[in-house]
Design a protein around this motif. Structure first.
Motif, PDB file in Angstrom:
ATOM      1  N   PRO A 148       0.806  -1.162   0.072  1.00  0.00           N
ATOM      2  CA  PRO A 148       0.010  -0.028  -0.058  1.00  0.00           C
ATOM      3  C   PRO A 148       0.896   1.094   0.023  1.00  0.00           C
ATOM      4  N   LEU A 149       0.266   2.358  -0.591  1.00  0.00           N
ATOM      5  CA  LEU A 149       0.994   3.533  -0.616  1.00  0.00           C
ATOM      6  C   LEU A 149       0.114   4.836  -0.748  1.00  0.00           C
ATOM      7  N   SER A 150       0.162   5.525   0.328  1.00  0.00           N
ATOM      8  CA  SER A 150      -0.680   6.839   0.243  1.00  0.00           C
ATOM      9  C   SER A 150      -0.233   8.192  -0.267  1.00  0.00           C
TER      10      SER A 150
ATOM     11  N   VAL B 155       0.004   0.626 -11.334  1.00  0.00           N
ATOM     12  CA  VAL B 155      -0.420   0.862 -10.164  1.00  0.00           C
ATOM     13  C   VAL B 155      -1.966   1.020 -10.009  1.00  0.00           C
ATOM     14  N   ASN B 156      -2.558   0.220  -9.020  1.00  0.00           N
ATOM     15  CA  ASN B 156      -3.764   0.348  -8.873  1.00  0.00           C
ATOM     16  C   ASN B 156      -4.289   1.339  -7.984  1.00  0.00           C
ATOM     17  N   ILE B 157      -5.476   2.247  -8.338  1.00  0.00           N
ATOM     18  CA  ILE B 157      -5.732   3.223  -7.451  1.00  0.00           C
ATOM     19  C   ILE B 157      -7.083   2.441  -6.511  1.00  0.00           C
ATOM     20  N   GLU B 158      -6.885   2.194  -5.192  1.00  0.00           N
ATOM     21  CA  GLU B 158      -7.668   1.649  -4.473  1.00  0.00           C
ATOM     22  C   GLU B 158      -8.744   2.773  -3.893  1.00  0.00           C
ATOM     23  N   SER B 159      -8.417   4.023  -3.761  1.00  0.00           N
ATOM     24  CA  SER B 159      -9.367   5.190  -3.370  1.00  0.00           C
ATOM     25  C   SER B 159      -8.706   6.304  -3.901  1.00  0.00           C
ATOM     26  N   LEU B 160      -9.616   7.382  -4.178  1.00  0.00           N
ATOM     27  CA  LEU B 160      -9.157   8.559  -4.582  1.00  0.00           C
ATOM     28  C   LEU B 160     -10.279   9.567  -4.188  1.00  0.00           C
ATOM     29  N   HIS B 161      -9.768  10.610  -3.285  1.00  0.00           N
ATOM     30  CA  HIS B 161     -10.692  11.858  -2.937  1.00  0.00           C
ATOM     31  C   HIS B 161      -9.910  12.897  -3.434  1.00  0.00           C
ATOM     32  N   SER B 162     -10.732  13.927  -4.134  1.00  0.00           N
ATOM     33  CA  SER B 162     -10.140  15.247  -4.501  1.00  0.00           C
ATOM     34  C   SER B 162     -11.065  16.170  -4.545  1.00  0.00           C
TER      35      SER B 162
ATOM     36  N   THR C 122       2.780  -3.104  -6.889  1.00  0.00           N
ATOM     37  CA  THR C 122       3.065  -4.542  -7.180  1.00  0.00           C
ATOM     38  C   THR C 122       4.627  -4.486  -7.013  1.00  0.00           C
ATOM     39  N   ASP C 123       5.275  -5.613  -7.231  1.00  0.00           N
ATOM     40  CA  ASP C 123       6.732  -6.014  -6.907  1.00  0.00           C
ATOM     41  C   ASP C 123       7.618  -5.213  -8.184  1.00  0.00           C
ATOM     42  N   THR C 124       6.904  -4.664  -9.406  1.00  0.00           N
ATOM     43  CA  THR C 124       7.577  -4.196 -10.219  1.00  0.00           C
ATOM     44  C   THR C 124       7.720  -2.797 -10.267  1.00  0.00           C
ATOM     45  N   VAL C 125       7.077  -1.939  -9.023  1.00  0.00           N
ATOM     46  CA  VAL C 125       7.353  -0.790  -9.014  1.00  0.00           C
ATOM     47  C   VAL C 125       7.461  -0.071  -7.591  1.00  0.00           C
ATOM     48  N   ASP C 126       8.137   0.764  -7.156  1.00  0.00           N
ATOM     49  CA  ASP C 126       8.349   1.304  -5.926  1.00  0.00           C
ATOM     50  C   ASP C 126       7.898   2.617  -5.776  1.00  0.00           C
ATOM     51  N   ALA C 127       7.517   3.181  -4.515  1.00  0.00           N
ATOM     52  CA  ALA C 127       7.041   4.249  -4.355  1.00  0.00           C
ATOM     53  C   ALA C 127       7.886   5.567  -4.989  1.00  0.00           C
ATOM     54  N   VAL C 128       9.302   5.538  -4.921  1.00  0.00           N
ATOM     55  CA  VAL C 128       9.982   6.736  -5.451  1.00  0.00           C
ATOM     56  C   VAL C 128       9.674   6.498  -6.855  1.00  0.00           C
ATOM     57  N   ALA C 129       9.512   5.464  -7.670  1.00  0.00           N
ATOM     58  CA  ALA C 129       9.276   5.713  -9.034  1.00  0.00           C
ATOM     59  C   ALA C 129       8.005   6.266  -9.280  1.00  0.00           C
TER      60      ALA C 129
ATOM     61  N   ASP D 144      -4.321  12.942 -16.340  1.00  0.00           N
ATOM     62  CA  ASP D 144      -2.849  12.955 -16.402  1.00  0.00           C
ATOM     63  C   ASP D 144      -1.883  11.953 -15.263  1.00  0.00           C
ATOM     64  N   ILE D 145      -2.624  12.357 -14.107  1.00  0.00           N
ATOM     65  CA  ILE D 145      -2.162  11.379 -13.071  1.00  0.00           C
ATOM     66  C   ILE D 145      -2.741  10.094 -13.153  1.00  0.00           C
ATOM     67  N   ALA D 146      -3.902   9.596 -13.659  1.00  0.00           N
ATOM     68  CA  ALA D 146      -4.318   8.320 -13.689  1.00  0.00           C
ATOM     69  C   ALA D 146      -3.457   7.714 -14.784  1.00  0.00           C
ATOM     70  N   SER D 147      -3.188   8.343 -15.843  1.00  0.00           N
ATOM     71  CA  SER D 147      -2.400   8.004 -17.134  1.00  0.00           C
ATOM     72  C   SER D 147      -0.919   7.425 -16.521  1.00  0.00           C
ATOM     73  N   GLN D 148      -0.328   8.340 -15.492  1.00  0.00           N
ATOM     74  CA  GLN D 148       1.006   8.109 -15.200  1.00  0.00           C
ATOM     75  C   GLN D 148       1.023   6.488 -14.457  1.00  0.00           C
ATOM     76  N   LEU D 149      -0.318   6.618 -13.522  1.00  0.00           N
ATOM     77  CA  LEU D 149      -0.438   5.501 -12.393  1.00  0.00           C
ATOM     78  C   LEU D 149      -0.286   4.134 -13.376  1.00  0.00           C
ATOM     79  N   ALA D 150      -1.305   4.477 -14.450  1.00  0.00           N
ATOM     80  CA  ALA D 150      -1.795   3.100 -15.047  1.00  0.00           C
ATOM     81  C   ALA D 150      -0.434   2.648 -16.068  1.00  0.00           C
ATOM     82  N   ALA D 151       0.376   3.743 -16.603  1.00  0.00           N
ATOM     83  CA  ALA D 151       1.535   3.187 -17.189  1.00  0.00           C
ATOM     84  C   ALA D 151       2.449   2.374 -16.196  1.00  0.00           C
ATOM     85  N   LEU D 152       2.317   2.732 -15.034  1.00  0.00           N
ATOM     86  CA  LEU D 152       3.350   2.004 -13.936  1.00  0.00           C
ATOM     87  C   LEU D 152       2.685   0.646 -13.268  1.00  0.00           C
TER      88      LEU D 152
END
Length: 173
Positions: free
Chosen positions: A90-92, A116-123, A145-152, A106-114
């Protein structure tokens, strides 16, 4: 999983909870909010398989009685197949930046390219009192997942704009 959309007014949650109680359903988890004068809710219930049809019919009757209330019921799709289950971390994230059209995409596109699953979104939009204008704020709960880390993830989001600030917290199990 039950989705509810209605013109906001007192008694909507009571109407739902009363119907669930009548059919022996347990209220498991929910997210409900008032947004733009509307009541929007997601609700997960637990119910005996033999009672699902009757509960669905009663919830549909609520919709038919009140055209301002829309109810959608989706049955549990079953367990996720083993091939699609991966270990996740999990990453907050909290994001603050100048608001503009397309920022969520733009944010969702970046996350999808990596992957990364969006569990919840509050904006929300926030006033930029010192600079004038409007700021975009979002809090996201992600699973990595194991293929990406928080720094990336942080680096990919910060690369979107010099004005986008990303604070992150890696939640360890």
């Amino acid at each position: 999983v039950i989705t509810v959309l209605a013109n906001d007014r007192p008694g909507i949650v009571h109407l739902l909870s009363e119907t669930l109680r009548e059919h022996g359903a347990s209220w498991v988890d929910s997210r409900m909010t008032r947004l733009g004068g509307k009541f929007a809710g997601l609700l997960q219930v637990s119910i005996d398989a033999h009672s699902v049809v009757a509960l669905t019919a009663s919830l549909q009757a609520l919709h038919d009685q009140d055209n301002d209330l829309t109810v959608l019921v989706e049955a549990d799709g079953g367990a996720i197949s083993g091939a699609s289950v991966a270990s996740t971390t999990p990453l907050s994230l909290e994001i603050l930046g100048q608001d503009r059209p397309g920022i969520v995409d733009d944010i969702a596109s970046q996350l999808a390219a990596l992957a990364v699953n969006i569990e919840s979104l509050h904006s929300e939009q926030r006033d930029a009192s010192m600079a004038g204008g409007v700021l975009f704020y979002a809090k996201l709960e992600l699973s990595l997942t194991d293929t990406v880390d928080a720094v990336a993830v942080r680096d990919a989001l910060e690369a979107m704009s010099d004005q986008l600030m990303v604070d992150w917290q890696l939640d360890t199990p």
